[in-house]
Design an enzyme around this catalytic site. Sequence first.
Site, short mmCIF file in Angstrom:
data_model
loop_
_atom_site.label_atom_id
_atom_site.label_comp_id
_atom_site.label_asym_id
_atom_site.label_seq_id
_atom_site.Cartn_x
_atom_site.Cartn_y
_atom_site.Cartn_z
N CYS A 68 -2.06 8.45 -6.14
CA CYS A 68 -0.67 8.90 -6.12
C CYS A 68 -0.66 10.41 -5.88
O CYS A 68 -1.24 11.16 -6.67
CB CYS A 68 -0.05 8.57 -7.48
SG CYS A 68 1.61 9.21 -7.70
N ASN A 69 -0.04 10.83 -4.81
CA ASN A 69 0.04 12.27 -4.50
C ASN A 69 0.80 13.01 -5.59
O ASN A 69 0.43 14.10 -6.01
CB ASN A 69 0.77 12.49 -3.18
CG ASN A 69 -0.01 11.99 -1.98
OD1 ASN A 69 -0.64 12.77 -1.28
ND2 ASN A 69 0.02 10.69 -1.73
N ASP A 129 -1.36 4.14 -9.94
CA ASP A 129 -0.23 4.74 -9.24
C ASP A 129 1.02 4.42 -10.07
O ASP A 129 0.97 3.59 -10.98
CB ASP A 129 -0.11 4.14 -7.82
CG ASP A 129 1.07 4.71 -7.04
OD1 ASP A 129 1.39 5.90 -7.20
OD2 ASP A 129 1.69 3.96 -6.25
N SER A 130 2.13 5.03 -9.68
CA SER A 130 3.40 4.73 -10.34
C SER A 130 3.78 3.26 -10.13
O SER A 130 4.58 2.72 -10.88
CB SER A 130 4.50 5.60 -9.75
OG SER A 130 4.63 5.32 -8.37
N CYS A 164 2.48 10.37 0.53
CA CYS A 164 2.73 9.51 -0.64
C CYS A 164 2.09 8.17 -0.32
O CYS A 164 2.23 7.66 0.81
CB CYS A 164 4.23 9.34 -0.84
SG CYS A 164 4.68 8.04 -2.03
N THR A 165 1.35 7.62 -1.29
CA THR A 165 0.57 6.42 -1.00
C THR A 165 1.44 5.19 -0.70
O THR A 165 0.99 4.25 -0.06
CB THR A 165 -0.40 6.11 -2.15
OG1 THR A 165 0.34 6.06 -3.39
CG2 THR A 165 -1.46 7.18 -2.27
N HIS A 166 2.69 5.21 -1.17
CA HIS A 166 3.59 4.10 -0.84
C HIS A 166 3.87 4.03 0.67
O HIS A 166 4.13 2.96 1.21
CB HIS A 166 4.94 4.26 -1.55
CG HIS A 166 4.95 3.82 -2.98
ND1 HIS A 166 4.36 4.55 -3.98
CD2 HIS A 166 5.48 2.73 -3.58
CE1 HIS A 166 4.53 3.93 -5.14
NE2 HIS A 166 5.20 2.81 -4.92
N GLU A 205 8.44 -0.99 -3.37
CA GLU A 205 8.43 -1.70 -4.66
C GLU A 205 9.19 -3.03 -4.56
O GLU A 205 8.87 -4.00 -5.23
CB GLU A 205 9.05 -0.84 -5.76
CG GLU A 205 8.22 0.38 -6.14
CD GLU A 205 6.88 0.04 -6.78
OE1 GLU A 205 6.83 -0.85 -7.64
OE2 GLU A 205 5.87 0.66 -6.39
N GLY A 229 8.32 10.16 -8.44
CA GLY A 229 8.80 11.25 -7.58
C GLY A 229 10.05 11.96 -8.07
O GLY A 229 10.29 13.10 -7.70
N1 DGL Z 1 2.86 6.72 -4.68
C1 DGL Z 1 3.19 7.98 -5.23
C2 DGL Z 1 2.73 9.14 -4.38
O1 DGL Z 1 1.74 9.03 -3.70
C3 DGL Z 1 4.45 8.21 -5.97
C4 DGL Z 1 5.66 7.48 -5.60
C5 DGL Z 1 6.68 7.59 -6.69
O2 DGL Z 1 6.49 6.97 -7.71
O3 DGL Z 1 7.65 8.35 -6.51
O4 DGL Z 1 3.31 10.19 -4.41
#
Ligand code: DGL
Length: 264
Positions: free
Chosen positions: A74-75, A11-12, A184-186, A152, A44
């Site tokens: 990560c979406n 992921d990011s 978004c996984t976050h 984060e 994102g």
């Molecule tokens: N976790 C990521 C997602 O699912 C990206 C979040 C990001 O880095 O902006 O989209």
Amino acid sequence: VNSNKPIGIFDSGLGGLSICRAVKGMLPDEDIIYFADTHYAPYGSKSKKTITERAESIIQFLIAKDCKLIIIACNTATVTTIKMLRLKYAIPIIGIEPGIKPASLNSKKGVIGVLATEQTLKSDSFHTLKAQYSSSVTINVQACPDFVNLVESTNHESSIAIDTAESYIRPLLAAGCDQIVLGCTHFSFLMSAIRLAVGNQAEIIDTAVPVAEEVKRKLQQLQISNQEKISGVAKFWTSGDVTMATPAVSQLWGQAVTLSYAQP
Ligand code: DGL
């Protein structure tokens, strides 16, 4: 047939740890290599070109680490890159997309809301996905640029997180949404703040567990599950500052981890 090779997950940053946890829960014997591209987070707000370059470099890193399957946790990276990556690399790749399908099926009012990053909402894949369900439900979208940094910086349970969640979710509830998709996984790590903002007005759709189920099916189908029945080992990598990221990864993973540095 079986394979003791690890599953690669990236992921990011730290959001993909929500997918990692679901995979660990469903497939406790599998070894995992997690790569957090912290130096480049958030994705994102990045361009399609940058996200594609990052995803490719990380996939090559995970292939070099002998992974048998890769999860794009990560979406944003999935909707931007997965088609191209699957054409280019032979390794099986599983991604995650906003759960519009389950939300549409669940919705009683026919109105759903999607929380995601700006880049996800802008992407062609998201537009295609949305178009598939637009005839049966009204789909409202909300970009959540501040959510990723709250995770984060491990401020996901702070009062700022609660206020931020409230500000993103209020318009969706006002539009009549009875399903809120975490695209978004976050955002899984912001569940308590989101739940507080949503109250009992809508259901929250998180697709971490369905992704882990898909991974399990894929490993079985390809006959590459780890059948040793020994508790799997998880190794963590970051492109960011190891000292800074270690407490955050440990907290979100749920136990102390040793983080290594790599700059693929
Ligand atoms: N976790 C990521 C997602 O699912 C990206 C979040 C990001 O880095 O902006 O989209």
